[in-house]
Design a protein around this motif. Structure first.
Motif, PDB file in Angstrom:
ATOM      1  N   LEU A 359      21.360  40.677  32.462  1.00 57.74           N
ATOM      2  CA  LEU A 359      20.706  41.727  32.040  1.00 57.74           C
ATOM      3  C   LEU A 359      20.015  41.463  30.600  1.00 57.74           C
ATOM      4  O   LEU A 359      19.055  41.349  29.956  1.00 57.74           O
ATOM      5  N   TYR A 360      21.148  40.679  29.675  1.00 56.84           N
ATOM      6  CA  TYR A 360      20.809  40.334  28.449  1.00 56.84           C
ATOM      7  C   TYR A 360      19.975  38.941  28.182  1.00 56.84           C
ATOM      8  O   TYR A 360      19.123  38.859  27.446  1.00 56.84           O
ATOM      9  N   LEU A 361      20.082  37.918  29.160  1.00 52.71           N
ATOM     10  CA  LEU A 361      19.453  36.706  29.257  1.00 52.71           C
ATOM     11  C   LEU A 361      18.076  37.246  29.729  1.00 52.71           C
ATOM     12  O   LEU A 361      17.158  36.156  29.356  1.00 52.71           O
ATOM     13  N   GLN A 362      17.877  38.213  30.380  1.00 45.02           N
ATOM     14  CA  GLN A 362      16.356  38.576  30.694  1.00 45.02           C
ATOM     15  C   GLN A 362      15.583  39.076  29.496  1.00 45.02           C
ATOM     16  O   GLN A 362      14.253  38.915  29.519  1.00 45.02           O
ATOM     17  N   ARG A 363      16.350  39.399  28.540  1.00 41.11           N
ATOM     18  CA  ARG A 363      15.668  39.935  27.207  1.00 41.11           C
ATOM     19  C   ARG A 363      14.882  38.686  26.619  1.00 41.11           C
ATOM     20  O   ARG A 363      13.970  38.821  25.780  1.00 41.11           O
ATOM     21  N   VAL A 367      21.092  35.358  21.227  1.00 40.87           N
ATOM     22  CA  VAL A 367      21.767  34.076  21.215  1.00 40.87           C
ATOM     23  C   VAL A 367      22.582  34.117  22.300  1.00 40.87           C
ATOM     24  O   VAL A 367      23.382  35.075  22.521  1.00 40.87           O
ATOM     25  N   ILE A 368      22.725  33.121  23.217  1.00 39.37           N
ATOM     26  CA  ILE A 368      23.666  33.054  24.379  1.00 39.37           C
ATOM     27  C   ILE A 368      25.077  33.056  23.919  1.00 39.37           C
ATOM     28  O   ILE A 368      25.890  33.884  24.605  1.00 39.37           O
ATOM     29  N   THR A 369      25.532  32.657  22.610  1.00 41.58           N
ATOM     30  CA  THR A 369      27.113  32.898  22.404  1.00 41.58           C
ATOM     31  C   THR A 369      27.103  34.132  22.083  1.00 41.58           C
ATOM     32  O   THR A 369      28.236  34.980  22.515  1.00 41.58           O
ATOM     33  N   ASP A 370      26.300  35.030  21.509  1.00 44.88           N
ATOM     34  CA  ASP A 370      26.296  36.455  21.228  1.00 44.88           C
ATOM     35  C   ASP A 370      26.575  37.377  22.491  1.00 44.88           C
ATOM     36  O   ASP A 370      27.502  38.192  22.938  1.00 44.88           O
ATOM     37  N   ALA A 372      27.799  36.038  25.434  1.00 43.78           N
ATOM     38  CA  ALA A 372      28.896  35.731  25.909  1.00 43.78           C
ATOM     39  C   ALA A 372      30.105  36.664  25.549  1.00 43.78           C
ATOM     40  O   ALA A 372      31.032  37.104  26.030  1.00 43.78           O
ATOM     41  N   PHE A 373      30.018  36.798  24.029  1.00 44.89           N
ATOM     42  CA  PHE A 373      31.126  37.791  23.504  1.00 44.89           C
ATOM     43  C   PHE A 373      30.722  39.012  23.687  1.00 44.89           C
ATOM     44  O   PHE A 373      31.884  39.893  23.954  1.00 44.89           O
ATOM     45  N   LEU A 374      29.647  39.500  24.009  1.00 47.38           N
ATOM     46  CA  LEU A 374      29.496  40.939  24.211  1.00 47.38           C
ATOM     47  C   LEU A 374      30.016  41.191  25.764  1.00 47.38           C
ATOM     48  O   LEU A 374      30.311  42.286  25.747  1.00 47.38           O
ATOM     49  N   VAL A 375      29.981  40.482  26.546  1.00 48.63           N
ATOM     50  CA  VAL A 375      30.517  40.744  27.949  1.00 48.63           C
ATOM     51  C   VAL A 375      31.851  40.516  28.388  1.00 48.63           C
ATOM     52  O   VAL A 375      32.369  40.405  29.400  1.00 48.63           O
ATOM     53  N   GLY A 376      32.424  39.840  27.181  1.00 52.92           N
ATOM     54  CA  GLY A 376      33.817  39.704  27.433  1.00 52.92           C
ATOM     55  C   GLY A 376      34.508  38.256  27.348  1.00 52.92           C
ATOM     56  O   GLY A 376      35.519  38.004  27.592  1.00 52.92           O
ATOM     57  N   PHE A 377      33.466  37.103  27.102  1.00 52.85           N
ATOM     58  CA  PHE A 377      33.976  35.795  27.320  1.00 52.85           C
ATOM     59  C   PHE A 377      34.240  35.340  25.860  1.00 52.85           C
ATOM     60  O   PHE A 377      33.333  35.681  24.874  1.00 52.85           O
ATOM     61  N   ASN A 378      35.498  34.890  25.614  1.00 48.62           N
ATOM     62  CA  ASN A 378      35.930  34.189  24.202  1.00 48.62           C
ATOM     63  C   ASN A 378      35.241  33.086  24.182  1.00 48.62           C
ATOM     64  O   ASN A 378      35.494  32.228  22.921  1.00 48.62           O
ATOM     65  N   ASP A 379      34.936  32.152  25.021  1.00 49.04           N
ATOM     66  CA  ASP A 379      34.617  30.553  25.186  1.00 49.04           C
ATOM     67  C   ASP A 379      33.483  30.633  25.744  1.00 49.04           C
ATOM     68  O   ASP A 379      33.163  30.739  26.684  1.00 49.04           O
ATOM     69  N   LEU A 380      32.345  29.977  24.945  1.00 50.53           N
ATOM     70  CA  LEU A 380      31.000  29.672  25.269  1.00 50.53           C
ATOM     71  C   LEU A 380      31.024  28.620  26.468  1.00 50.53           C
ATOM     72  O   LEU A 380      30.413  28.955  27.693  1.00 50.53           O
ATOM     73  N   ASN A 381      31.800  27.723  26.517  1.00 45.27           N
ATOM     74  CA  ASN A 381      31.763  26.468  27.756  1.00 45.27           C
ATOM     75  C   ASN A 381      32.317  27.199  28.665  1.00 45.27           C
ATOM     76  O   ASN A 381      31.714  27.001  29.975  1.00 45.27           O
ATOM     77  N   TYR A 382      33.492  27.976  28.589  1.00 45.43           N
ATOM     78  CA  TYR A 382      33.940  29.038  29.795  1.00 45.43           C
ATOM     79  C   TYR A 382      32.781  29.873  30.547  1.00 45.43           C
ATOM     80  O   TYR A 382      32.606  29.825  31.801  1.00 45.43           O
ATOM     81  N   PHE A 383      32.168  30.431  29.634  1.00 45.61           N
ATOM     82  CA  PHE A 383      31.054  31.389  30.129  1.00 45.61           C
ATOM     83  C   PHE A 383      29.626  30.370  30.804  1.00 45.61           C
ATOM     84  O   PHE A 383      29.371  30.959  32.080  1.00 45.61           O
ATOM     85  N   SER A 384      29.561  29.366  30.302  1.00 43.90           N
ATOM     86  CA  SER A 384      28.373  28.703  30.983  1.00 43.90           C
ATOM     87  C   SER A 384      29.013  28.042  32.476  1.00 43.90           C
ATOM     88  O   SER A 384      28.174  28.056  33.144  1.00 43.90           O
ATOM     89  N   LYS A 385      30.362  27.670  32.425  1.00 43.19           N
ATOM     90  CA  LYS A 385      30.958  27.211  33.541  1.00 43.19           C
ATOM     91  C   LYS A 385      30.916  28.074  34.629  1.00 43.19           C
ATOM     92  O   LYS A 385      30.560  27.915  35.591  1.00 43.19           O
ATOM     93  N   THR A 396      21.112  29.146  29.976  1.00 45.60           N
ATOM     94  CA  THR A 396      19.680  28.664  29.261  1.00 45.60           C
ATOM     95  C   THR A 396      18.532  28.482  30.454  1.00 45.60           C
ATOM     96  O   THR A 396      17.471  29.099  30.127  1.00 45.60           O
ATOM     97  N   GLN A 397      18.934  28.023  31.701  1.00 46.92           N
ATOM     98  CA  GLN A 397      17.979  27.867  32.696  1.00 46.92           C
ATOM     99  C   GLN A 397      17.433  29.142  33.165  1.00 46.92           C
ATOM    100  O   GLN A 397      16.500  29.476  33.466  1.00 46.92           O
ATOM    101  N   TYR A 398      18.542  29.933  33.231  1.00 49.14           N
ATOM    102  CA  TYR A 398      18.339  31.502  33.740  1.00 49.14           C
ATOM    103  C   TYR A 398      17.500  32.136  32.712  1.00 49.14           C
ATOM    104  O   TYR A 398      16.405  32.802  33.154  1.00 49.14           O
ATOM    105  N   ALA A 399      17.841  32.108  31.520  1.00 45.00           N
ATOM    106  CA  ALA A 399      16.754  32.790  30.391  1.00 45.00           C
ATOM    107  C   ALA A 399      15.429  32.177  30.425  1.00 45.00           C
ATOM    108  O   ALA A 399      14.552  33.133  30.079  1.00 45.00           O
TER     109      ALA A 399
END
Length: 406
Positions: A359-363, A367-370, A372-385, A396-399
């Motif tokens: 929902l946020y990426l559609q906006r 920032v993708i890092t933000d 990740a933290f908003l939805v509960g991930f503390n690690d950007l790499n883990y979020f991306s994985k 990034t591709q989704y956005a």
């Protein structure tokens, strides 16, 4: 003087059907007529009242102030003067001037670092607010200036004579029989509607609602106040739909907010056609709640687990933490959850978090890092994985699939 201003505030509240607050020169609320209770994460009244007073004090008495706070809540305010003495302000609001509620909520959560778990409740709160165009809120400002710019003048009513009824006893008997048939049919249809809502079957629920188009017209046969009677029946419908969604397994937190919002919207509606449209909207939203948040098909332990996850999605969530909160053994919970949902708790949490992240990426303006933290991930790499694992593409591709938000 204060008594007269309170009377003016009451009139403004009844005419505009908007929250009206009288604040003194120190920023204290002396009088409130409110329909909305602002969520705690948005509520900072003392600082806002002081700011509004400061602006109005430093401007001529015939000015009004269109104030927008950091949460996008809008207010119209005017100063109360006695000669050259500033006594306080009358504030009308909140309202919003943006029709795009979802976009507004996403910006507010991101900009103010609000918990993602409150998004649904915030959406429902903002959707309950009046949406005013520029002409409408400017007119409220002019109304405030003209009502508060001189002493209050008590009005006297001139009443017409009461007209006698021409309804014959024979016609009255026929009317009662007709009403009896309509009432019996309505209750039978309402039971079918509740079953459809409990299943989250939007298609069936809408078919039933359209077949009930005569329910509110029935109220037109009450000559004293057809709109009042229709509103009462809409309130009953709101209660029935809430009960049906609860039977379908929706957590009371979500039901309370949506039920309160529709109660306010019903009271504000001024004609029967709009009430009929509102009932269709209620039907669809209660079905959406069942489809999104219902846990009634789970055992009590798994139901508690899913409810806890959905209500705390932006916080730290582990198997041991959840098990401790719901007073159950972690190993037993893990096994039971996998049996009933087909996935382990971590995968379920990640799936829900990625749904929020989309929902946020559609906006496209966060920032993708933000995110990740908003939805509960503390690690950007883990979020991306995790994101790529569930969607086959990177965040990034989704956005980039979505056009820039303006």
């Amino acid at each position: 003087m204060v008594g007269d201003i309170i009377k003016v505030g009451q009139i403004i509240h009844f005419v505009t059907r908007m929250d009206t607050i009288l604040i003194d020169q120190d920023g204290n609320a002396l009088f409130q007529s409110v329909n909305h209770f602002i969520p705690a994460v948005l509520d900072h009244p003392k600082n806002e009242y002081t700011h509004i007073n400061d602006v109005l004090y430093n401007n001529p008495p015939h000015h009004y102030y269109h104030y927008i706070n950091i949460f996008g809540l809008e207010y119209m305010a005017v100063g109360i003067w006695k000669g050259s003495s500033f006594l306080g302000s009358i504030v009308v609001g909140p309202f919003i001037s943006s029709m795009s509620i979802i976009d507004l909520i996403k910006d507010i959560i991101s900009r103010n670092n609000l918990p993602i778990s409150e998004r649904k409740q915030l959406e429902q709160f903002y959707q309950s607010l009046p949406v005013l165009g520029e002409i409408e809120y400017k007119s409220i400002g002019e109304l405030l200036v003209n009502m508060c710019g001189h002493d209050y003048i008590p009005a006297q009513r001139i009443s017409s004579s009461i007209q006698t009824s021409s309804l014959s006893q024979t016609r009255l008997k026929v009317s009662i029989e007709e009403n009896k048939d309509i009432i019996e049919s309505r209750y039978k249809t309402q039971r079918k509607l509740m079953d459809a809502i409990a299943r989250g079957d939007k298609t069936e629920a809408n078919n039933i609602i359209h077949s009930m188009s005569g329910v509110l017209e029935f109220s037109n046969r009450i000559p004293e106040s057809p709109i009042r009677s229709s509103k009462n029946m809409a309130f009953v419908m709101n209660t029935l739909l809430r009960m049906a969604a609860e039977r379908g397994g929706v957590h009371p937190v979500y039901l309370h907010n949506i039920s309160e919002r529709f109660a306010i919207l019903i009271e504000r509606t001024i004609n029967i056609p709009n009430l009929q449209k509102l009932i269709v909207l209620m039907t669809n939203e209660y079905c959406d709640l069942v489809n999104t948040f219902a846990t009634g098909h789970y055992s009590p332990i798994v139901k508690k687990t899913v409810d806890y996850i959905l209500l705390n999605l932006g916080n730290s969530l582990t198997l041991s933490q959840i098990a401790e909160k719901i007073y159950v053994n972690p190993s037993y919970l893990s096994r039971k959850f996998k049996e009933e949902t087909g996935m382990n708790i971590t995968d379920f949490i990640n799936q829900k978090r990625i749904e929020e992240a989309k929902l946020y990426l559609q906006r496209g303006n966060i920032v993708i890092t933000d995110i990740a933290f908003l939805v509960g991930f503390n690690d950007l790499n883990y979020f991306s994985k995790v994101f790529k694992k569930l969607t086959s593409i990177t965040p990034t591709q989704y956005a980039k699939k979505w056009p820039p938000f303006l």
